[in-house]
Scaffold this motif. Sequence first.
Motif, mmCIF file in Angstrom:
data_model
loop_
_atom_site.group_PDB
_atom_site.id
_atom_site.type_symbol
_atom_site.label_atom_id
_atom_site.label_comp_id
_atom_site.label_asym_id
_atom_site.label_seq_id
_atom_site.Cartn_x
_atom_site.Cartn_y
_atom_site.Cartn_z
ATOM 1 N N THR A 1 0.825 -1.214 0.000
ATOM 2 C CA THR A 1 0.000 0.000 0.000
ATOM 3 C C THR A 1 0.859 1.265 0.000
ATOM 4 O O THR A 1 0.370 2.346 -0.298
ATOM 5 C CB THR A 1 -0.901 0.043 1.241
ATOM 6 O OG1 THR A 1 -0.110 0.202 2.428
ATOM 7 C CG2 THR A 1 -1.772 -1.198 1.344
ATOM 8 N N ARG A 2 2.112 1.120 0.374
ATOM 9 C CA ARG A 2 3.059 2.236 0.496
ATOM 10 C C ARG A 2 2.641 3.246 1.566
ATOM 11 O O ARG A 2 3.111 4.387 1.589
ATOM 12 C CB ARG A 2 3.249 2.954 -0.850
ATOM 13 C CG ARG A 2 3.800 2.061 -1.950
ATOM 14 C CD ARG A 2 4.047 2.822 -3.228
ATOM 15 N NE ARG A 2 4.547 1.967 -4.273
ATOM 16 C CZ ARG A 2 5.820 1.629 -4.458
ATOM 17 N NH1 ARG A 2 6.726 2.089 -3.606
ATOM 18 N NH2 ARG A 2 6.186 0.838 -5.438
ATOM 19 N N GLU A 3 1.763 2.845 2.449
ATOM 20 C CA GLU A 3 1.347 3.712 3.558
ATOM 21 C C GLU A 3 2.103 3.391 4.840
ATOM 22 O O GLU A 3 1.993 4.127 5.827
ATOM 23 C CB GLU A 3 -0.168 3.590 3.783
ATOM 24 C CG GLU A 3 -0.978 4.172 2.632
ATOM 25 C CD GLU A 3 -2.473 4.079 2.828
ATOM 26 O OE1 GLU A 3 -3.196 4.960 2.338
ATOM 27 O OE2 GLU A 3 -2.930 3.098 3.457
ATOM 28 N N VAL A 4 2.842 2.292 4.837
ATOM 29 C CA VAL A 4 3.691 1.943 5.980
ATOM 30 C C VAL A 4 5.050 1.494 5.457
ATOM 31 O O VAL A 4 5.208 1.190 4.273
ATOM 32 C CB VAL A 4 3.065 0.814 6.838
ATOM 33 C CG1 VAL A 4 1.777 1.266 7.481
ATOM 34 C CG2 VAL A 4 2.854 -0.451 6.017
ATOM 35 N N THR A 5 6.020 1.449 6.351
ATOM 36 C CA THR A 5 7.375 1.028 5.999
ATOM 37 C C THR A 5 7.800 -0.136 6.899
ATOM 38 O O THR A 5 7.170 -0.398 7.931
ATOM 39 C CB THR A 5 8.376 2.181 6.199
ATOM 40 O OG1 THR A 5 8.367 2.560 7.589
ATOM 41 C CG2 THR A 5 8.003 3.380 5.332
ATOM 42 N N VAL A 6 8.879 -0.799 6.511
ATOM 43 C CA VAL A 6 9.417 -1.882 7.337
ATOM 44 C C VAL A 6 9.809 -1.370 8.723
ATOM 45 O O VAL A 6 9.457 -1.991 9.732
ATOM 46 C CB VAL A 6 10.610 -2.571 6.638
ATOM 47 C CG1 VAL A 6 11.312 -3.534 7.601
ATOM 48 C CG2 VAL A 6 10.144 -3.322 5.399
ATOM 49 N N PRO A 7 10.522 -0.231 8.843
ATOM 50 C CA PRO A 7 10.857 0.254 10.195
ATOM 51 C C PRO A 7 9.631 0.529 11.058
ATOM 52 O O PRO A 7 9.656 0.264 12.267
ATOM 53 C CB PRO A 7 11.642 1.545 9.916
ATOM 54 C CG PRO A 7 12.242 1.336 8.575
ATOM 55 C CD PRO A 7 11.210 0.570 7.801
ATOM 56 N N LEU A 8 8.554 1.037 10.458
ATOM 57 C CA LEU A 8 7.345 1.296 11.246
ATOM 58 C C LEU A 8 6.730 -0.006 11.746
ATOM 59 O O LEU A 8 6.366 -0.135 12.924
ATOM 60 C CB LEU A 8 6.321 2.062 10.409
ATOM 61 C CG LEU A 8 4.969 2.324 11.097
ATOM 62 C CD1 LEU A 8 5.151 3.169 12.349
ATOM 63 C CD2 LEU A 8 3.995 2.986 10.131
ATOM 64 N N LEU A 9 6.614 -1.005 10.870
ATOM 65 C CA LEU A 9 6.058 -2.289 11.274
ATOM 66 C C LEU A 9 6.932 -2.950 12.347
ATOM 67 O O LEU A 9 6.417 -3.535 13.307
ATOM 68 C CB LEU A 9 5.919 -3.218 10.065
ATOM 69 C CG LEU A 9 4.904 -2.780 9.000
ATOM 70 C CD1 LEU A 9 4.942 -3.745 7.811
ATOM 71 C CD2 LEU A 9 3.493 -2.707 9.573
ATOM 72 N N LEU A 10 8.245 -2.859 12.186
ATOM 73 C CA LEU A 10 9.158 -3.404 13.195
ATOM 74 C C LEU A 10 9.012 -2.664 14.514
ATOM 75 O O LEU A 10 9.072 -3.271 15.592
ATOM 76 C CB LEU A 10 10.600 -3.317 12.700
ATOM 77 C CG LEU A 10 11.043 -4.371 11.686
ATOM 78 C CD1 LEU A 10 12.392 -4.000 11.084
ATOM 79 C CD2 LEU A 10 11.117 -5.746 12.337
ATOM 80 N N SER A 11 8.813 -1.364 14.441
ATOM 81 C CA SER A 11 8.642 -0.568 15.648
ATOM 82 C C SER A 11 7.430 -1.035 16.439
ATOM 83 O O SER A 11 7.482 -1.179 17.665
ATOM 84 C CB SER A 11 8.502 0.915 15.281
ATOM 85 O OG SER A 11 8.205 1.701 16.421
ATOM 86 N N TRP A 12 6.328 -1.296 15.733
ATOM 87 C CA TRP A 12 5.122 -1.793 16.406
ATOM 88 C C TRP A 12 5.354 -3.184 16.971
ATOM 89 O O TRP A 12 4.996 -3.474 18.109
ATOM 90 C CB TRP A 12 3.960 -1.826 15.421
ATOM 91 C CG TRP A 12 3.441 -0.481 15.056
ATOM 92 C CD1 TRP A 12 3.696 0.705 15.686
ATOM 93 C CD2 TRP A 12 2.569 -0.170 13.967
ATOM 94 N NE1 TRP A 12 3.049 1.734 15.045
ATOM 95 C CE2 TRP A 12 2.348 1.229 13.999
ATOM 96 C CE3 TRP A 12 1.964 -0.928 12.965
ATOM 97 C CZ2 TRP A 12 1.536 1.864 13.071
ATOM 98 C CZ3 TRP A 12 1.152 -0.294 12.040
ATOM 99 C CH2 TRP A 12 0.940 1.095 12.090
ATOM 100 N N PHE A 13 5.914 -4.064 16.158
ATOM 101 C CA PHE A 13 6.110 -5.453 16.564
ATOM 102 C C PHE A 13 7.069 -5.555 17.749
ATOM 103 O O PHE A 13 6.855 -6.359 18.661
ATOM 104 C CB PHE A 13 6.652 -6.262 15.388
ATOM 105 C CG PHE A 13 6.784 -7.736 15.653
ATOM 106 C CD1 PHE A 13 5.719 -8.596 15.417
ATOM 107 C CD2 PHE A 13 7.973 -8.274 16.125
ATOM 108 C CE1 PHE A 13 5.837 -9.961 15.657
ATOM 109 C CE2 PHE A 13 8.099 -9.640 16.372
ATOM 110 C CZ PHE A 13 7.024 -10.487 16.134
#
Length: 210
Positions: free
Chosen positions: A119-131
């Motif tokens: 979707t290009r609305e999130v990035t790998v660093p953002l997802l990792l930050s949440w996880f």
Amino acid sequence: MTHEQHLALDLIVRLANRFGPASRIAKELPGWLEYLTEVECPERPRSRPSSQWWNKIRTIAHDLAPSAGGGEGEIVQRNATRLGEHFGLSPAETSMLTFVAFYKLFDGFEHVIDGALETREVTVPLLLSWFCAAPEPEIRTAMRASGRLTCSGLVQRNSGGRHRRMPFDLSDRLTLALLAEVDSISDLIALMFPRPAAPQAQWQDFEGLS
């Protein structure tokens, strides 16, 4: 519901909370829920999606996320924790190792991550930050080639083309070891680096040599 499904749903809940009904995430998210579970989501309105519809989807996601079971995901997380302690990784780095392992091992988890990144609305660093429950600057530092996670040899950097979604990978040997039921770090390392078989040569094989 397995542990890996639970963690994928937890990410879905975070995405649902962050984005509105008109986002690309909202368009794809009901499909991720249906892919992971047997739930049937309300059909997305063809015209501009309403907040009422989106709140129904959010409620479904919230209701599903708390229920977690065992399965291979718990084994992987336990073994990743053992490796993190052995190699002196921080809690965030250990969680990053777990994230990469889940992405490689479990189709449902990979499906959600790939769909979110597309979707290009999130990035790998953002997802990792949440996880990992860690701030993005800490995640970006840990992602560097000079970071402990990469220098330990546990995680390899993907050298694929620009379409490669996940910048990290694990060796096949490590991936298989993470799925094993073991009692200690020594058992885990023994699986990754088994002793060589005893030589099969006989004395007569050396006859005639000076």
